[in-house]
Scaffold this motif. Structure first.
Motif, mmCIF file in Angstrom:
data_model
loop_
_atom_site.group_PDB
_atom_site.id
_atom_site.type_symbol
_atom_site.label_atom_id
_atom_site.label_comp_id
_atom_site.label_asym_id
_atom_site.label_seq_id
_atom_site.Cartn_x
_atom_site.Cartn_y
_atom_site.Cartn_z
ATOM 1 N N MET A 1 45.383 45.106 52.349
ATOM 2 C CA MET A 1 45.374 45.167 50.881
ATOM 3 C C MET A 1 45.542 43.762 50.294
ATOM 4 O O MET A 1 46.477 43.064 50.646
ATOM 5 N N VAL A 2 44.615 43.363 49.446
ATOM 6 C CA VAL A 2 44.768 42.046 48.817
ATOM 7 C C VAL A 2 44.311 42.127 47.361
ATOM 8 O O VAL A 2 43.283 42.732 47.057
ATOM 9 N N ASN A 3 45.121 41.581 46.485
ATOM 10 C CA ASN A 3 44.792 41.581 45.053
ATOM 11 C C ASN A 3 44.788 40.151 44.546
ATOM 12 O O ASN A 3 45.772 39.424 44.711
ATOM 13 N N ILE A 4 43.661 39.777 43.944
ATOM 14 C CA ILE A 4 43.477 38.391 43.528
ATOM 15 C C ILE A 4 43.131 38.324 42.045
ATOM 16 O O ILE A 4 42.329 39.122 41.558
ATOM 17 N N VAL A 5 43.729 37.367 41.362
ATOM 18 C CA VAL A 5 43.310 37.077 39.989
ATOM 19 C C VAL A 5 42.432 35.833 40.042
ATOM 20 O O VAL A 5 42.831 34.808 40.589
ATOM 21 N N LEU A 6 41.223 35.942 39.495
ATOM 22 C CA LEU A 6 40.344 34.778 39.394
ATOM 23 C C LEU A 6 40.425 34.289 37.960
ATOM 24 O O LEU A 6 40.105 35.027 37.024
ATOM 25 N N PHE A 7 40.864 33.046 37.830
ATOM 26 C CA PHE A 7 41.274 32.544 36.526
ATOM 27 C C PHE A 7 40.503 31.268 36.193
ATOM 28 O O PHE A 7 40.192 30.475 37.085
ATOM 29 N N GLY A 8 40.226 31.067 34.916
ATOM 30 C CA GLY A 8 39.579 29.821 34.514
ATOM 31 C C GLY A 8 38.923 30.007 33.165
ATOM 32 O O GLY A 8 38.735 31.134 32.708
ATOM 33 N N PRO A 9 38.558 28.916 32.514
ATOM 34 C CA PRO A 9 37.941 29.001 31.192
ATOM 35 C C PRO A 9 36.569 29.651 31.246
ATOM 36 O O PRO A 9 35.982 29.777 32.336
ATOM 37 N N PRO A 10 36.019 30.056 30.079
ATOM 38 C CA PRO A 10 34.663 30.601 30.058
ATOM 39 C C PRO A 10 33.701 29.575 30.649
ATOM 40 O O PRO A 10 33.787 28.401 30.311
ATOM 41 N N GLY A 11 32.846 30.026 31.557
ATOM 42 C CA GLY A 11 31.867 29.111 32.148
ATOM 43 C C GLY A 11 32.360 28.416 33.402
ATOM 44 O O GLY A 11 31.658 27.591 33.978
ATOM 45 N N ALA A 12 33.554 28.782 33.881
ATOM 46 C CA ALA A 12 34.114 28.092 35.061
ATOM 47 C C ALA A 12 33.460 28.536 36.364
ATOM 48 O O ALA A 12 33.637 27.886 37.391
ATOM 49 N N GLY A 13 32.735 29.675 36.317
ATOM 50 C CA GLY A 13 32.072 30.153 37.547
ATOM 51 C C GLY A 13 32.776 31.356 38.152
ATOM 52 O O GLY A 13 32.584 31.655 39.336
#
Ligand code: ADP
Length: 192
Positions: A1-13
């Motif tokens: 089980m792995v839970n990830i938040v992908l974070f970054g400004p709009p347009g970061a990819g």
């Protein structure tokens, strides 16, 4: 089980790298932006509530977003884990996410933060606007509102995860493959 938040400004990819991460770790993808666009397209009550905020580049109110994510988690009980893309975008959303995951006996393992300079973001969003059909990508003023919303309301979320020792900052400028390799090594470092 792995839970990830992908974070970054709009347009970061985030969208691009989400796909790679899902394929490698077999996770369920939840993009609040995609969910809102689906509701908008279907003309649901929730879509109507979100529309004016999205059209103006503003964040949709927390209670609307959190309710939608809660439903998504309930509907996907038994998933191998989640990648949260474009959520949480406020500290209140991050706190609510921790509570929701706890109810499902889960937690966030790592928050991957894609770091991209503002000039590069504007360039990428305008370029995407030529083909994506997204109204919020086609206008410099709206792009600037979205970047400002990110700086005012979303950036503090990095501090929230930093306080839990879960923030991994990745240079979001480079080749897609190179950035992905950096993400994988950070995620693997944070697995239980
Ligand atoms: P981008 O990262 O390119 O800005 P998204 O597709 O993630 O695009 O989001 C598009 C819009 O949807 C945002 O500008 C905002 O209005 C709304 N939205 C998406 N996710 C959230 C969220 N977690 N909280 C509030 N509003 C959101």
């Amino acid at each position: 089980m792995v839970n990830i938040v992908l974070f970054g400004p709009p347009g970061a990819g985030k969208g691009t790298q989400s796909e790679n991460i899902i394929n490698k770790y077999g996770l369920k993808h939840i993009s609040t932006g995609d969910l809102f666009r689906k509701h908008l397209g279907e003309g649901t009550h929730l879509g109507k509530k979100a529309q004016s905020y999205m059209d103006n580049g503003k964040l949709v109110p927390d209670e609307v977003v959190i309710g939608m994510v809660a439903d998504f988690l309930d509907d996907n009980e038994g998933a191998e884990g989640f990648i949260f893309d474009g959520f949480p975008r406020t500290v209140a959303q991050a706190e609510a996410l921790d509570e929701l995951l706890e109810e499902h006996d889960q937690h966030i393992h790592c928050m991957v933060m894609l770091d991209v300079p503002q000039d590069e973001l504007r360039k990428r969003l305008l370029e995407r606007g030529k083909t994506s059909g997204r109204a919020d990508d086609q206008n410099v003023e709206k792009i600037n509102v979205r970047i400002q919303e990110y700086l005012d309301k979303t950036l503090p979320v990095a501090g929230y995860y930093q306080g839990q020792n879960k923030t991994c900052k990745i240079n979001g400028v480079g080749t897609i493959e190179g950035i992905f390799a950096d993400i994988v090594s950070e995620i693997d470092n944070h697995l239980d």
